[in-house]
Design an enzyme around this catalytic site. Sequence first.
Site, PDB file in Angstrom:
ATOM      1  N   GLY A 134      29.823  17.495 -19.872  1.00 20.15           N
ATOM      2  CA  GLY A 134      30.382  16.278 -19.283  1.00 20.15           C
ATOM      3  C   GLY A 134      30.714  16.430 -17.813  1.00 20.15           C
ATOM      4  O   GLY A 134      30.623  15.466 -17.044  1.00 20.15           O
ATOM      5  N   GLY A 143       3.505  18.116   4.764  1.00 20.96           N
ATOM      6  CA  GLY A 143       4.585  17.287   4.222  1.00 20.96           C
ATOM      7  C   GLY A 143       4.802  17.564   2.747  1.00 20.96           C
ATOM      8  O   GLY A 143       5.942  17.599   2.261  1.00 20.96           O
ATOM      9  N   GLU A 159       5.416  11.548  -0.459  1.00 17.16           N
ATOM     10  CA  GLU A 159       4.363  12.451   0.058  1.00 17.16           C
ATOM     11  C   GLU A 159       3.178  12.502  -0.909  1.00 17.16           C
ATOM     12  O   GLU A 159       2.504  13.532  -1.035  1.00 17.16           O
ATOM     13  CB  GLU A 159       4.902  13.875   0.306  1.00 17.16           C
ATOM     14  CG  GLU A 159       5.989  13.965   1.356  1.00 17.16           C
ATOM     15  CD  GLU A 159       5.508  13.800   2.785  1.00 17.16           C
ATOM     16  OE1 GLU A 159       4.291  13.705   3.009  1.00 17.16           O
ATOM     17  OE2 GLU A 159       6.361  13.743   3.677  1.00 17.16           O
ATOM     18  N   GLN A 167      22.926  19.636 -18.063  1.00 22.36           N
ATOM     19  CA  GLN A 167      23.229  19.827 -19.493  1.00 22.36           C
ATOM     20  C   GLN A 167      24.174  21.016 -19.702  1.00 22.36           C
ATOM     21  O   GLN A 167      25.117  20.936 -20.491  1.00 22.36           O
ATOM     22  CB  GLN A 167      21.922  20.032 -20.277  1.00 22.36           C
ATOM     23  CG  GLN A 167      22.074  19.946 -21.786  1.00 22.36           C
ATOM     24  CD  GLN A 167      22.369  18.531 -22.272  1.00 22.36           C
ATOM     25  OE1 GLN A 167      22.122  17.569 -21.561  1.00 22.36           O
ATOM     26  NE2 GLN A 167      22.909  18.410 -23.477  1.00 22.36           N
ATOM     27  N   SER A 224      12.157   6.176   6.160  1.00 24.90           N
ATOM     28  CA  SER A 224      13.387   6.970   6.321  1.00 24.90           C
ATOM     29  C   SER A 224      13.855   6.900   7.771  1.00 24.90           C
ATOM     30  O   SER A 224      13.066   7.088   8.692  1.00 24.90           O
ATOM     31  CB  SER A 224      13.129   8.427   5.942  1.00 24.90           C
ATOM     32  OG  SER A 224      12.872   8.530   4.574  1.00 24.90           O
ATOM     33  N   SER A 245       0.844  -1.206   0.000  1.00 24.34           N
ATOM     34  CA  SER A 245       0.000   0.000   0.000  1.00 24.34           C
ATOM     35  C   SER A 245       0.873   1.246   0.000  1.00 24.34           C
ATOM     36  O   SER A 245       1.536   1.562   0.974  1.00 24.34           O
ATOM     37  CB  SER A 245      -0.944   0.013   1.211  1.00 24.34           C
ATOM     38  OG  SER A 245      -0.224   0.011   2.415  1.00 24.34           O
TER      39      SER A 245
END
Length: 381
Positions: free
Chosen positions: A341, A242, A364, A337, A159, A131
Amino acid sequence: MTNQFDLTDDQREIQELARRFTADRITPFAGEWDENNHYPVDVWKAAGELGFGAIYVAQESGGIGLGRLEAALIMEAMAYGCPATSAYISIHNMATWMIDRFGGQEIKDRFLPDLVSMDKVASYCLTEPGSGSDAAALKTSAKLDGDHYLLNGTKQFISGAGYNDIYVCMVRTSEEKSKGVSCLVIEKGTPGLSFGAPEKKLGWNASPTAQVIFEDCRVPVENRVGAEGDGFRFAMAGLDGGRLNIGACSLGGAQRCLDESVKYTKERQQFGSPIADFQNTQFTLADMATDLEAARALLYLAAAKVTANAPDKSRFSAMAKRLATDNGSSIVDRALQLHGGYGYLRDYPIERFWRDLRVHSILEGTNQVMRMIVGRDLTRQ
């Protein structure tokens, strides 16, 4: 809704306090925490000393009794350094607020002093393996056995699981769907309470995630928050705040990546000039800044509505969460971007924010559920 377009002096002061704390205690270390999966518990204690463990806990209970906009400003400031750390502060605050808002005096006296100071840290346990979005379908059972509940079941994606001291849990006390859910406070070390192995995740490495497992876990009835069957209502009441906090964490992360991009493009030379001089770079930065300010304005408005208990607060929280988390990820992606690199390397903070912000459109309440809330509210009128 006064001061809709400007922060008060008090709000600016709180924001400045959180920014200074972040610059000193979070930003310099966040890359290392991510790299080493380090949970910075010492930083929680320091945050607790500033009142950040009890942002919207009542002053009578030892909290700093602020509104949701002030909370969002703190989360945004801290996420500039590390979104995983900031989001964790949000979770602790939600659990602590729940005990303060809905608990009786006895349970408040027992748990709040240590939680307010963050000498003890709290986890919030709602989601289960089966759930997620359908939270009312939770199965973890709490059967009354004398003056104790006997708990069996598993919570998923929790968490701080295994590290934290206190677990504010939604459990099933009867078969009625949402009316059968109650809220219990469970202490680490309770016999029958154990934890799964830490999950290996894409991001949020500074915040451990694991299962919370109950096997005939005996929890005293006096650890129940509010009346039996009221837990789902409490869980839903905590979600608007939250959602604002997680949206604010995306704003803070996006602001950091925008700032880093402006700095980097002014320094990086290609074809004989800084890439900041190219119109394409300027257009990209302009869109990033615009998307950030639009999301921020909506989030602050929603936060003011939640504090004022406006009738449309849940719709605005859902819209703000959806926009801030989607825009946040998109801004960080463009920042990567612009760094070329180098953006892909761990030497720069961008890739960490890219990983950390991705989960914000899931937790959340997923952004699909946010659209459902908004759509239902619009068509119900």
